[in-house]
Write an enzyme that holds these catalytic residues in place. Sequence first.
Site, PDB file in Angstrom:
ATOM      1  NE  ARG A  76      -3.924  -2.019   2.393  1.00 27.85           N
ATOM      2  CZ  ARG A  76      -3.789  -3.296   2.752  1.00 27.85           C
ATOM      3  NH1 ARG A  76      -2.617  -3.749   3.196  1.00 27.85           N
ATOM      4  NH2 ARG A  76      -4.814  -4.134   2.659  1.00 27.85           N
ATOM      5  CG  HIS A 101      -0.967  -5.578  -4.033  1.00 29.95           C
ATOM      6  ND1 HIS A 101       0.182  -5.445  -3.290  1.00 29.95           N
ATOM      7  CD2 HIS A 101      -1.748  -6.483  -3.365  1.00 29.95           C
ATOM      8  CE1 HIS A 101       0.107  -6.228  -2.225  1.00 29.95           C
ATOM      9  NE2 HIS A 101      -1.044  -6.856  -2.236  1.00 29.95           N
ATOM     10  CG  HIS A 175      -0.547 -11.487  -3.248  1.00 28.95           C
ATOM     11  ND1 HIS A 175      -1.682 -12.069  -2.729  1.00 28.95           N
ATOM     12  CD2 HIS A 175      -0.329 -10.375  -2.507  1.00 28.95           C
ATOM     13  CE1 HIS A 175      -2.139 -11.329  -1.733  1.00 28.95           C
ATOM     14  NE2 HIS A 175      -1.329 -10.285  -1.573  1.00 28.95           N
ATOM     15  CD  GLU A 309       1.711  -9.791   0.303  1.00 33.61           C
ATOM     16  OE1 GLU A 309       1.729  -8.659  -0.230  1.00 33.61           O
ATOM     17  OE2 GLU A 309       0.839 -10.145   1.123  1.00 33.61           O
TER      18      GLU A 309
END
Length: 345
Positions: A76, A101, A175, A309
């Site tokens: 973010r 993303h 992801h 991630e």
Amino acid sequence: MKIETHSIDGKWKRYTLINNNNMSIRFLDFGGIITEINVPDRNQQLENVVLGYRNYQHYENNTNFLGTIIGRVAGRIKDASFTLNNKTYMLEANNNTHHLHGGSKGFHQIIWKTKPFQTENTVGVTLTHRSHDGEGGYPGTVDVAVTYTLNNKNELIIDYFATSNKTTAFTLTNHSYFNLTGNLAQNIHNHVVTIDSDTFVELSEELIPTGKKLHVENTPFDFREGRKIADGINSTYSQNIMANNGYDHYFILNQRKQAVICIKDETSGRKLTVKTNQPGVVLYTANSSIDNLELEKGRSKQHLGVCLETQASPASLHHEGFPTIILKADATYKKQTVYTFGIEE
């Protein structure tokens, strides 16, 4: 070792990499989406250990980013904007007032060019894309290559490479949601996670980094000796509650150990170890947004998968002291994450 190629409705390609142990990895050229990773349990039963949709067309509206390559920036970005060299860049606000993303048309939504390869001990595919200056609001034309390689050590190696003609913000990740029980037999509550990290990043109620780094000591975020994901799901600690009862946090890796992340599932005996040269990892435990989707092995529910991630930190765009995501003009972005699948003895 072999590679299989299959057409999906005449518009996408699906690749299947198979090693000599019958481990296989299946992914699309669309979004670089990993749809299956089939690995054995302690009884040599091969099962899929990542979440994937039953109907491939559901990947077109993949708001949960199942299995995708994430870019230009993973994570973010506060207020969907950042300032670089005294110029402010406005991005798409696709997560409340923030940017998530890479935006709705990020790397998870493109068809990548692909080039398969094979050696005596490896099979793989290199995916490439040119992202033009201004795309998604970001500066610079960026040439990106992501390579998926499978070897006979049951390792999936993801290599990330990029260059930009202008200084820009850039950090990639994958992801995939892992569930080592196999074929979604159970949720991830009893997965035991180990992370070599003393520090995690505090989040606001909107899941935006506050700029404060917290020590893991005496919190459910202390994974240094291993702990169950359920510890955070059932915790009354404010940062777990803020993440809708789980984890959605960035851990700064110590890089003191070769394998900095490990997940174990006692029921199946499966173990996943992760090595990376990225400075940190977001641990995300599918806390809310993945409810009631039609997956390959049934309907989804909360806490059915865990994401690892590996990436730098978008918080560095607004706060000092975080792993930077600035890629300078004509510099090389070169990162690697290695996922090794094995059995806990």
